[in-house]
Design an enzyme around this catalytic site. Structure first.
Site, PDB file in Angstrom:
ATOM      1  N   ALA A   1     -29.681  -4.249 -20.189  1.00 49.20           N
ATOM      2  CA  ALA A   1     -28.668  -3.461 -19.475  1.00 49.20           C
ATOM      3  C   ALA A   1     -27.850  -4.338 -18.528  1.00 49.20           C
ATOM      4  O   ALA A   1     -26.623  -4.208 -18.453  1.00 49.20           O
ATOM      5  CB  ALA A   1     -29.335  -2.320 -18.708  1.00 49.20           C
TER       6      ALA A   1
ATOM      7  N   GLY B   1     -37.610  -5.727 -20.286  1.00 53.69           N
ATOM      8  CA  GLY B   1     -36.681  -6.003 -21.383  1.00 53.69           C
ATOM      9  C   GLY B   1     -35.441  -5.133 -21.321  1.00 53.69           C
ATOM     10  O   GLY B   1     -34.323  -5.604 -21.549  1.00 53.69           O
ATOM     11  N   CYS B   2     -35.633  -3.871 -21.005  1.00 56.44           N
ATOM     12  CA  CYS B   2     -34.505  -2.933 -20.949  1.00 56.44           C
ATOM     13  C   CYS B   2     -33.589  -3.261 -19.772  1.00 56.44           C
ATOM     14  O   CYS B   2     -32.369  -3.122 -19.874  1.00 56.44           O
ATOM     15  CB  CYS B   2     -35.005  -1.498 -20.875  1.00 56.44           C
ATOM     16  SG  CYS B   2     -35.926  -1.035 -22.369  1.00 56.44           S
ATOM     17  N   THR B   3     -34.165  -3.712 -18.678  1.00 56.51           N
ATOM     18  CA  THR B   3     -33.369  -4.117 -17.519  1.00 56.51           C
ATOM     19  C   THR B   3     -32.556  -5.364 -17.855  1.00 56.51           C
ATOM     20  O   THR B   3     -31.359  -5.441 -17.557  1.00 56.51           O
ATOM     21  CB  THR B   3     -34.269  -4.354 -16.296  1.00 56.51           C
ATOM     22  OG1 THR B   3     -34.937  -3.118 -15.985  1.00 56.51           O
ATOM     23  CG2 THR B   3     -33.472  -4.819 -15.099  1.00 56.51           C
TER      24      THR B   3
ATOM     25  N   LYS C   1     -36.904   2.282 -22.569  1.00 58.75           N
ATOM     26  CA  LYS C   1     -37.213   2.951 -21.307  1.00 58.75           C
ATOM     27  C   LYS C   1     -36.515   2.281 -20.130  1.00 58.75           C
ATOM     28  O   LYS C   1     -36.529   1.056 -20.004  1.00 58.75           O
ATOM     29  CB  LYS C   1     -38.733   2.909 -21.101  1.00 58.75           C
ATOM     30  CG  LYS C   1     -39.247   3.765 -19.986  1.00 58.75           C
ATOM     31  CD  LYS C   1     -40.767   3.775 -19.988  1.00 58.75           C
ATOM     32  CE  LYS C   1     -41.289   4.501 -18.799  1.00 58.75           C
ATOM     33  NZ  LYS C   1     -41.867   5.770 -19.063  1.00 58.75           N
TER      34      LYS C   1
END
Length: 157
Positions: free
Chosen positions: A50, A45-47, A40
């Site tokens: 990325a 974590g995704c930030t 998401k």
């Protein structure tokens, strides 16, 4: 279907953050592809993941590799994520999670005692011929970009 190393990666077509539809086959014969699935936009974590790919984007590009991120988020959310963090690569919108299912990364997850279906953070390295040459499943966000870059540098350059 299970994606396996040394086999052709399943092709797909998804709407991308550049306003076009992107197919994996668009890169065949031209670029290596780092295809990463993440749960998401805008989550910690995704930030982290990325932004690590962002910070190494030029290194990947110098090795003839393109980065494609895939999540179930809609394009407008991808646009906000890209703008907020200055992401220089395409994010693809898999709202119906068909591609996630194709790559067997749509899994039953548990968080704080709740069960739900979602993306299992995973990365696939696909060579210029369209074959999966490396896969990582249940990826830990921190440090993964370095590991992927090292793999491409040592095996595809």
């Amino acid at each position: 279907m299970t994606v396996k190393e040394k086999e052709l990666a399943p092709d797909f077509k998804l709407p991308a953050s550049n306003g076009k539809e992107v197919s994996l086959s668009d890169y065949r014969g031209k670029k290596n592809v780092l295809l990463y699935f993440y749960p998401k936009d805008m989550t910690p974590g995704c930030t982290t993941q990325a932004c690590d790919f962002r910070d190494m984007h030029e290194d990947f590009s110098s090795l003839d590799a393109v980065i494609l991120g895939v999540s179930p988020d809609p394009l407008d959310r991808h646009d906000k994520f890209i703008e907020k963090h200055g992401l220089p690569f395409l994010l693809l919108s898999d709202t119906d999670h068909k591609v996630a299912e194709l790559y067997d990364v749509w899994k039953l997850k548990k968080n704080f005692g709740k069960e739900y279906m979602g993306i299992e953070r995973s990365t696939f390295i696909i060579d210029k011929e369209g074959k999966v040459v490396k896969e990582w499943r249940k990826v830990k966000a921190k440090g993964h970009a370095e590991e992927a870059l090292k793999y491409i540098r040592e095996n595809l350059s």
